[in-house]
Design an enzyme around this catalytic site. Structure first.
Site, short mmCIF file in Angstrom:
data_model
loop_
_atom_site.label_atom_id
_atom_site.label_comp_id
_atom_site.label_asym_id
_atom_site.label_seq_id
_atom_site.Cartn_x
_atom_site.Cartn_y
_atom_site.Cartn_z
N ALA A 260 -3.54 0.96 16.43
CA ALA A 260 -2.69 2.09 15.80
C ALA A 260 -2.23 1.92 14.49
O ALA A 260 -1.13 2.13 13.58
CB ALA A 260 -2.00 2.62 16.54
N LYS B 73 0.81 -1.02 -0.06
CA LYS B 73 -0.22 0.24 -0.30
C LYS B 73 0.66 1.18 0.24
O LYS B 73 0.28 2.38 -0.62
CB LYS B 73 -0.67 0.48 1.73
N ASP C 91 -10.15 2.79 2.06
CA ASP C 91 -10.57 1.78 3.18
C ASP C 91 -11.41 2.66 4.40
O ASP C 91 -12.42 2.12 4.98
CB ASP C 91 -9.52 1.35 3.62
#
Ligand code: ATR
Length: 271
Positions: free
Chosen positions: A127, A63, A100
């Site tokens: 996180a 990503k 997302d």
């Protein structure tokens, strides 16, 4: 042609999702899985472009690399620091987006209605990359305060630093207190996933009108959601986030807006 690129990629449900939409909308398209090791990622993307693909979804671990190689990056992908959707333009450019957070918020609206968009603080466990996308989307949707708690506090501190003062870090040891007065409570950790320990939260401290949601969807009803429901809270499972994050890419590549219906949920659950 479009598809999903990852490493590993065997277990991706995206081909099933996009294949369903192609069938439903009667589009003569193709959506396939592509395995690419990190060192081969960029060359793989360029080859797919040369083969006439319209674009691709990108998943772990690519990503960040997808963001880095794009010619044009959406504000959302920039803020999240990662891309999950690439669009190849007619003049040979790569556009990068991240859907997302969009998928997360659309799933809440779809399953819980507009009322679930937070007017009150939202508490987020975890996180990692998913947390970052969700925090961004919730702030965009008007969340007044995010309480962020993570086992490794330094990661939460780093993430809070990206977003500014509306994101407040709470110690993992105080995570139950973090849900006091929260309107939305979100698990973005991998806890509760099949084979993993559960995320244990005492929902007795949550307001009765709060909504609990999990991004884990195997199992669909995680221990986290089970205990929230037992405490009388509304819950939304994580399967819809997968479905909704796929919508913008599909529409860009194949030209029609897809829908998230019950039949699609069943198909994905049965797979
Ligand atoms: P993703 O990109 O899917 O969010 P990730 O970056 O690997 O994945 O993040 C996984 C999240 O689950 C992290 O918040 C991680 O906490 P750490 O930052 O402390 O690693 C959390 N997580 C995973 N296993 C955990 C465990 N056993 N207990 C608590 N948190 C856990």
């Amino acid at each position: 042609m479009a598809g999903v690129i990852g490493w590993p990629i065997e277990h991706s449900k995206s081909p099933l999702l996009h294949g369903y939409w192609l069938d439903e909308l009667n589009i003569h398209g193709n959506y396939t899985k592509v395995a690419a090791a990190p060192e081969d990622f960029e060359a793989t993307v360029r080859n797919l472009m040369a083969d006439g693909w319209r674009g691709a979804n990108v998943t772990i671990p690519h990503k960040e690399a997808a963001l880095a190689m794009a010619d044009e990056v959406s504000d959302t992908a920039k803020a999240i620091g990662a891309a999950n959707t690439l669009i190849f333009t007619e003049n040979g450019k790569i556009q990068a987006d991240n859907t997302d957070g969009f998928g997360f918020v659309e799933n809440l609206i779809d399953r819980g209605g507009q009322k679930w968009l937070p007017q009150e603080p939202a508490t987020i466990f975890g996180a990692g990359g998913a947390s970052r996308a969700i925090i961004y989307a919730l702030l965009q949707a008007g969340a007044p305060e995010i309480r962020l708690t993570n086992r490794t506090k330094s990661r939460a501190d780093t993430l809070a630093g990206v977003f500014g003062t509306n994101v407040r870090v709470v110690d993992w040891n105080d995570k139950t207190a973090a849900i006091d007065g929260a309107g939305l409570i979100v698990n973005t950790t991998s806890l509760g996933m099949k084979g993993q320990a559960p995320l244990e939260v005492d929902f007795a401290r949550a307001p009765q009108h709060a909504l609990a949601t999990d991004i884990v969807y195997i199992p669909l009803e995680t221990p986290f959601l089970k205990s929230a429901a037992k405490a009388g809270l509304a819950t939304v499972d994580g399967l819809g986030m997968l479905i909704h994050q796929g919508r913008p890419g599909f529409e860009a590549w194949f030209g029609k807006a897809p829908i998230a219906d019950a039949k699609l949920r069943e198909l994905l659950l049965a797979a």
